[in-house]
Design a protein around this motif. Structure first.
Motif, PDB file in Angstrom:
ATOM      1  N   GLY A  45       0.812  -1.224   0.000  1.00  0.00           N
ATOM      2  CA  GLY A  45       0.000   0.000   0.000  1.00  0.00           C
ATOM      3  C   GLY A  45       0.836   1.259   0.000  1.00  0.00           C
ATOM      4  N   THR A  46       0.335   2.313   0.699  1.00  0.00           N
ATOM      5  CA  THR A  46       1.013   3.618   0.751  1.00  0.00           C
ATOM      6  C   THR A  46       2.474   3.451   1.157  1.00  0.00           C
ATOM      7  OG1 THR A  46      -1.064   4.491   1.620  1.00  0.00           O
ATOM      8  CG2 THR A  46       0.826   5.950   1.732  1.00  0.00           C
ATOM      9  N   ALA A  47       2.729   2.531   2.064  1.00  0.00           N
ATOM     10  CA  ALA A  47       4.084   2.423   2.615  1.00  0.00           C
ATOM     11  C   ALA A  47       4.514   0.959   2.685  1.00  0.00           C
ATOM     12  CB  ALA A  47       4.114   3.066   3.984  1.00  0.00           C
ATOM     13  N   MET A  49       4.284  -3.145   2.686  1.00  0.00           N
ATOM     14  CA  MET A  49       3.347  -4.156   3.154  1.00  0.00           C
ATOM     15  C   MET A  49       3.217  -4.006   4.672  1.00  0.00           C
ATOM     16  SD  MET A  49       4.324  -8.093   2.461  1.00  0.00           S
ATOM     17  CE  MET A  49       5.315  -8.776   3.796  1.00  0.00           C
ATOM     18  N   ARG A  50       1.999  -3.950   5.146  1.00  0.00           N
ATOM     19  CA  ARG A  50       1.819  -3.786   6.589  1.00  0.00           C
ATOM     20  C   ARG A  50       0.601  -4.589   7.024  1.00  0.00           C
ATOM     21  NH1 ARG A  50       1.673   2.243   9.034  1.00  0.00           N
ATOM     22  NH2 ARG A  50       3.508   2.393   7.739  1.00  0.00           N
ATOM     23  N   GLY A  51       0.678  -5.297   8.133  1.00  0.00           N
ATOM     24  CA  GLY A  51      -0.491  -6.062   8.554  1.00  0.00           C
ATOM     25  C   GLY A  51      -0.311  -6.681   9.917  1.00  0.00           C
ATOM     26  N   GLY A 163      14.606   6.588  -1.214  1.00  0.00           N
ATOM     27  CA  GLY A 163      13.173   6.844  -1.032  1.00  0.00           C
ATOM     28  C   GLY A 163      12.393   5.541  -1.136  1.00  0.00           C
ATOM     29  N   GLN A 164      11.213   5.507  -0.514  1.00  0.00           N
ATOM     30  CA  GLN A 164      10.355   4.327  -0.694  1.00  0.00           C
ATOM     31  C   GLN A 164      10.014   4.252  -2.166  1.00  0.00           C
ATOM     32  OE1 GLN A 164       6.985   3.661   1.948  1.00  0.00           O
ATOM     33  NE2 GLN A 164       7.896   5.178   3.298  1.00  0.00           N
ATOM     34  N   MET A 165      10.014   3.037  -2.702  1.00  0.00           N
ATOM     35  CA  MET A 165       9.867   2.924  -4.149  1.00  0.00           C
ATOM     36  C   MET A 165       8.527   3.483  -4.632  1.00  0.00           C
ATOM     37  SD  MET A 165      11.704  -0.411  -5.497  1.00  0.00           S
ATOM     38  CE  MET A 165      13.474  -0.606  -5.309  1.00  0.00           C
ATOM     39  N   ASP A 309      10.099   8.092  12.390  1.00  0.00           N
ATOM     40  CA  ASP A 309       9.941   8.919  11.184  1.00  0.00           C
ATOM     41  C   ASP A 309       8.905  10.018  11.399  1.00  0.00           C
ATOM     42  OD1 ASP A 309       7.770   7.195  11.145  1.00  0.00           O
ATOM     43  OD2 ASP A 309       7.948   6.672   9.023  1.00  0.00           O
ATOM     44  N   ARG A 310       8.026   9.839  12.389  1.00  0.00           N
ATOM     45  CA  ARG A 310       7.012  10.854  12.663  1.00  0.00           C
ATOM     46  C   ARG A 310       7.267  11.538  13.990  1.00  0.00           C
ATOM     47  NH1 ARG A 310       1.297   9.148  11.242  1.00  0.00           N
ATOM     48  NH2 ARG A 310       1.590   7.874   9.402  1.00  0.00           N
ATOM     49  N   LEU A 311       6.766  12.754  14.098  1.00  0.00           N
ATOM     50  CA  LEU A 311       6.974  13.510  15.335  1.00  0.00           C
ATOM     51  C   LEU A 311       5.697  14.222  15.745  1.00  0.00           C
ATOM     52  CD1 LEU A 311       9.833  15.990  16.090  1.00  0.00           C
ATOM     53  CD2 LEU A 311       7.521  16.866  15.917  1.00  0.00           C
ATOM     54  N   ASP A 418      12.975  10.132   3.240  1.00  0.00           N
ATOM     55  CA  ASP A 418      11.691   9.768   3.832  1.00  0.00           C
ATOM     56  C   ASP A 418      11.496  10.747   4.980  1.00  0.00           C
ATOM     57  OD1 ASP A 418       9.342   8.473   4.408  1.00  0.00           O
ATOM     58  OD2 ASP A 418      10.222   6.475   4.548  1.00  0.00           O
ATOM     59  N   LYS A 419      10.325  10.731   5.575  1.00  0.00           N
ATOM     60  CA  LYS A 419      10.155  11.647   6.701  1.00  0.00           C
ATOM     61  C   LYS A 419      11.155  11.289   7.793  1.00  0.00           C
ATOM     62  CE  LYS A 419       5.984   8.993   7.287  1.00  0.00           C
ATOM     63  NZ  LYS A 419       6.491   8.054   6.283  1.00  0.00           N
ATOM     64  N   ASP A 420      11.666  12.317   8.459  1.00  0.00           N
ATOM     65  CA  ASP A 420      12.766  12.072   9.390  1.00  0.00           C
ATOM     66  C   ASP A 420      12.482  12.809  10.698  1.00  0.00           C
ATOM     67  OD1 ASP A 420      15.099  11.908  10.810  1.00  0.00           O
ATOM     68  OD2 ASP A 420      16.423  12.311   9.109  1.00  0.00           O
ATOM     69  N   ILE A 534     -11.204  12.953   0.021  1.00  0.00           N
ATOM     70  CA  ILE A 534     -11.673  11.621   0.418  1.00  0.00           C
ATOM     71  C   ILE A 534     -10.768  10.576  -0.214  1.00  0.00           C
ATOM     72  CG2 ILE A 534     -13.656  10.054   0.391  1.00  0.00           C
ATOM     73  CD1 ILE A 534     -15.267  12.620  -0.499  1.00  0.00           C
ATOM     74  N   ARG A 535     -10.315   9.633   0.591  1.00  0.00           N
ATOM     75  CA  ARG A 535      -9.496   8.538   0.038  1.00  0.00           C
ATOM     76  C   ARG A 535      -9.473   7.374   1.023  1.00  0.00           C
ATOM     77  NH1 ARG A 535      -4.599   8.762   2.657  1.00  0.00           N
ATOM     78  NH2 ARG A 535      -3.578   7.374   1.184  1.00  0.00           N
ATOM     79  N   PRO A 536      -9.315   6.163   0.505  1.00  0.00           N
ATOM     80  CA  PRO A 536      -9.110   5.055   1.438  1.00  0.00           C
ATOM     81  C   PRO A 536      -7.651   5.082   1.896  1.00  0.00           C
ATOM     82  CG  PRO A 536      -9.239   4.253  -0.827  1.00  0.00           C
ATOM     83  CD  PRO A 536      -9.340   5.738  -0.894  1.00  0.00           C
ATOM     84  N   SER A 537      -7.410   4.798   3.164  1.00  0.00           N
ATOM     85  CA  SER A 537      -6.027   4.750   3.654  1.00  0.00           C
ATOM     86  C   SER A 537      -5.275   3.628   2.945  1.00  0.00           C
ATOM     87  CB  SER A 537      -6.040   4.501   5.158  1.00  0.00           C
ATOM     88  OG  SER A 537      -4.807   3.945   5.568  1.00  0.00           O
ATOM     89  N   GLY A 538      -4.002   3.827   2.756  1.00  0.00           N
ATOM     90  CA  GLY A 538      -3.186   2.768   2.157  1.00  0.00           C
ATOM     91  C   GLY A 538      -2.403   1.996   3.202  1.00  0.00           C
ATOM     92  N   THR A 539      -2.618   2.317   4.483  1.00  0.00           N
ATOM     93  CA  THR A 539      -1.863   1.635   5.531  1.00  0.00           C
ATOM     94  C   THR A 539      -2.758   0.965   6.572  1.00  0.00           C
ATOM     95  OG1 THR A 539      -1.774   3.645   6.857  1.00  0.00           O
ATOM     96  CG2 THR A 539       0.080   3.261   5.379  1.00  0.00           C
ATOM     97  N   GLU A 540      -4.012   1.362   6.606  1.00  0.00           N
ATOM     98  CA  GLU A 540      -4.936   0.804   7.594  1.00  0.00           C
ATOM     99  C   GLU A 540      -6.293   0.586   6.921  1.00  0.00           C
ATOM    100  OE1 GLU A 540      -4.174   3.018  11.721  1.00  0.00           O
ATOM    101  OE2 GLU A 540      -4.096   4.343  10.016  1.00  0.00           O
ATOM    102  N   PRO A 541      -7.138  -0.309   7.471  1.00  0.00           N
ATOM    103  CA  PRO A 541      -8.458  -0.509   6.857  1.00  0.00           C
ATOM    104  C   PRO A 541      -9.408   0.639   7.198  1.00  0.00           C
ATOM    105  CG  PRO A 541      -8.200  -1.951   8.768  1.00  0.00           C
ATOM    106  CD  PRO A 541      -6.922  -1.196   8.635  1.00  0.00           C
ATOM    107  N   MET A 543     -11.362   4.534   5.856  1.00  0.00           N
ATOM    108  CA  MET A 543     -11.647   5.598   4.892  1.00  0.00           C
ATOM    109  C   MET A 543     -11.194   6.880   5.571  1.00  0.00           C
ATOM    110  SD  MET A 543     -13.169   5.093   1.969  1.00  0.00           S
ATOM    111  CE  MET A 543     -13.604   6.790   1.696  1.00  0.00           C
ATOM    112  N   LYS A 544     -10.603   7.776   4.801  1.00  0.00           N
ATOM    113  CA  LYS A 544     -10.189   9.040   5.399  1.00  0.00           C
ATOM    114  C   LYS A 544     -10.913  10.199   4.718  1.00  0.00           C
ATOM    115  CE  LYS A 544      -5.699   7.943   7.337  1.00  0.00           C
ATOM    116  NZ  LYS A 544      -4.259   8.265   7.337  1.00  0.00           N
ATOM    117  N   PHE A 545     -11.567  11.002   5.524  1.00  0.00           N
ATOM    118  CA  PHE A 545     -12.229  12.213   5.030  1.00  0.00           C
ATOM    119  C   PHE A 545     -11.477  13.392   5.646  1.00  0.00           C
ATOM    120  CE2 PHE A 545     -15.320   8.836   5.374  1.00  0.00           C
ATOM    121  CZ  PHE A 545     -16.023   8.911   4.179  1.00  0.00           C
TER     122      PHE A 545
END
Ligand SMILES: O=P(O)(O)OC[C@H]1O[C@H](O)[C@H](O)[C@@H](O)[C@@H]1O
Length: 572
Positions: A45-47, A49-51, A163-165, A309-311, A418-420, A534-541, A543-545
């Motif tokens: 997904g966005t980042a 494979m995650r699960g 960078g992430q591909m 990577d996040r703050l 990437d974010k640092d 509006i978009r579906p998240s690419g990292t979690e199940p 929907m993001k508004f």
């Protein structure tokens, strides 16, 4: 093959890892969860494979990790020998099995004759991105599920630029991943073989020192830190993760000696026992930092997520309480400090550029405009910001100054792609020290921005759609928006509709292309400058508004934001 047959294959496999076998026998009894674990392979997904961790082709375990590493290795087999020889850098965070998955990846790569450079212990995601560039490896693997709850893990692939591909390359690799469909047939070497055949080296302090040196260059005004850095009291928490490896060292080195770590959260613990999820977006994550902050009288509290990577940050208010800032607010203050300090010092280039995602605050656009810096908007995913940086370097068109996403990710210097959160911690500490020397807090600095540019407020409403049926529901929601669009929200007319899937940007004057790769997302701009995405998240199940508004005062902005948020919350 049905999910039941796939599960039976796993049950029949004699050499199945004993721990997974035990978990599988239990899982078998819970039909719904078993179906989720076996109905489809994990997606990139966005980042990456995650699960959830556990048995199944749709779960993170040594077999699906092997499959992902096999995809990368098979892809690298198609490259010329010299490129393939550059090898792969591998890092991991403090999660369950992270180290195992890292070495498992090296074992698969080794079976293809590919050399792995594996960190001797956990390190931040941005340091992995840095290591790819520093060691000139062809790719990088980061084992992490970022800020997700403890039940998750993930596998991110980085390209030669660090960078992430981006989609084209990652789709290519995904094709090779899919080809390795027999998870139990993937060849691996043992760690001893890797050592004997010189197919694996450990890295650590060597890369740390190079990274720490480069982190020095994030400082805009060294003189300022010399003068006031030592006076500024702040609290730092690595939330049980990799930030602990770097942050204290860089604070000491730069002269921010007056920081205090949240001791309980400096313990590297995959249970993340002090937080429901190690996510700096959540107020609860700051409970212990606030306790400490009150004790020592800190102006600012800084938290980095487990892969650093996040703050997130909280700032002391006049009544002694602490107020959390959003990712957009932190980014706006960082950007404004960076550009104003550079301007003062005469180091602001004439071809400066900033990049942000399409769902991030427009306040940053106003700040960039003020300093004659060009703003680029990209799709969600830091890989798209990395792609822009690469483009700037190749064409020489712009000098990258700052990149961010509302999701608490920021980047200052392109030695990381990437974010640092290590870089942003430095810049935030410097900005806080600067404003403190002027008798202000970071929050006062934000208020100044609102007074100058208007009160910008943003909110994301996320709705969880778990499991197979959830996925279908999200698909239907998106289809409806793509088909019908929106004409007005809360009584305000839509004047521009952007459909990133159809690649159309429509106003009263006609339809243009978006200029971005196709993606399942929509954005609407309203007559009063409000925007909704509006978009579906690419990292979690989920929907993001998203909604972003502007208004003339703090109170009106809060009211307006809530009104719009209520409307989007009612959408389904
Ligand atoms: O909104 P999502 O698709 O869940 O993505 C949210 C975030 O996930 C990861 O952390 C990516 O690296 C970010 O670039 C992205 O903004």
């Amino acid at each position: 093959m049905s999910w039941q047959e796939t599960m039976q294959n796993w049950l029949d496999y004699k050499e199945l890892d004993p721990e997974l076998k035990q978990q599988l026998l239990k899982l078998k009894e819970d039909k719904e969860t078993a179906q989720e674990a076996f109905y489809a392979p994990m997606e990139f997904g966005t980042a990456g494979m995650r699960g959830l961790i556990g048995p199944g082709i749709n779960r993170m375990n040594i077999y699906t990790v092997r499959q992902a590493a096999e995809g990368l290795a098979a892809f690298m087999d198609t490259l010329d020998e010299a490129t393939k020889k550059r090898g792969v850098a591998i890092s991991y965070d403090s999660r369950y099995y992270s180290q195992d998955f890292a070495f498992e990846s090296a074992r698969v790569l080794g079976a293809h004759g590919i050399h792995s450079y594996v960190f001797d212990s956990l390190r931040p995601t941005p340091e992995l991105s840095f290591a790819v560039r520093d060691l000139n490896t062809y790719a990088g693997i980061m084992i992490t599920a970022s800020h997700n709850p403890k039940e998750y893990n993930g596998f991110k692939i980085y390209g030669p630029d660090g960078g992430q591909m981006p989609p084209v390359e990652s789709d290519n690799i995904t094709r090779f991943v899919r080809k390795a469909s027999d998870l139990f047939a993937i060849n691996t070497k043992t760690i001893t073989e890797l050592r004997d055949e010189n197919l694996m080296s450990l890295i650590g302090e060597d890369v740390d020192l190079d990274y720490l040196d480069k982190l020095d260059t994030v400082v805009v005004d060294h003189k300022l830190i010399e003068e006031v850095g030592n006076k500024m009291k702040f609290v730092y928490t690595p939330l049980h993760g990799t930030g602990k490896m770097i942050a204290p060292r860089i604070f000491q080195k730069l002269g921010f000696k007056n920081f205090t770590m949240v001791t309980k959260q400096a313990i590297l613990d995959p249970e993340f026992p002090t937080t429901p999820a190690p996510n700096p977006e959540f107020a609860q994550t700051f409970d212990l930092a606030i306790e400490k902050g009150k004790k020592i009288g800190a102006n600012i509290l800084i938290a980095t997520d487990p892969d650093a990577d996040r703050l997130g940050a909280a700032v002391r208010q006049p009544d002694g309480s602490y107020k959390l800032m959003t990712g957009n607010q932190i980014a706006s203050v960082l950007l404004n400090y960076l550009l104003s300090a550079k301007k003062k010092l005469g180091t602001l280039p004439t071809n400066g550029a900033v990049a942000k995602s399409i769902v991030s605050s427009e306040l940053a656009t106003k700040i960039a405009e003020k300093y004659d810096v060009k703003m680029f908007n990209v799709l969600t995913g830091f890989k798209y910001i990395a792609e822009k940086i690469e483009e700037f370097e190749e064409t020489g068109s712009h000098e990258f100054l700052f990149g961010f996403e509302e999701s608490y990710g920021y980047l200052v210097k392109p030695f990381v792609r990437d974010k640092d959160a290590m870089q942003s911690t430095i810049l935030l500490a410097e900005a806080a020290a600067y404003y403190e020397s002027k008798g202000k807090t970071i929050y006062d600095a934000l208020e100044d921005l609102y007074q100058e540019f208007g009160y910008y407020r943003e909110k994301t409403v996320s709705k969880t759609f778990a499991g197979i049926s959830g996925k279908e529901q999200m698909k239907q929601i998106m289809e409806k928006f793509h088909e019908e669009g929106i004409k007005e929200v809360n009584g305000v007319k839509v004047v521009e509709s952007i459909d990133y899937l159809k690649d159309t940007d429509t106003t009263a004057n006609g339809t243009n292309k978006t200029g971005l790769p196709k993606a399942d997302a929509m954005k609407f701009i309203l007559e009063d400058n409000t925007w909704i995405a509006i978009r579906p998240s690419g990292t979690e199940p989920k929907m993001k508004f998203y909604v972003g508004i502007t208004s003339d005062s703090d109170d009106n902005a809060a009211k307006k934001l809530e009104e719009f948020a209520k409307v989007i919350d009612s959408w389904e």
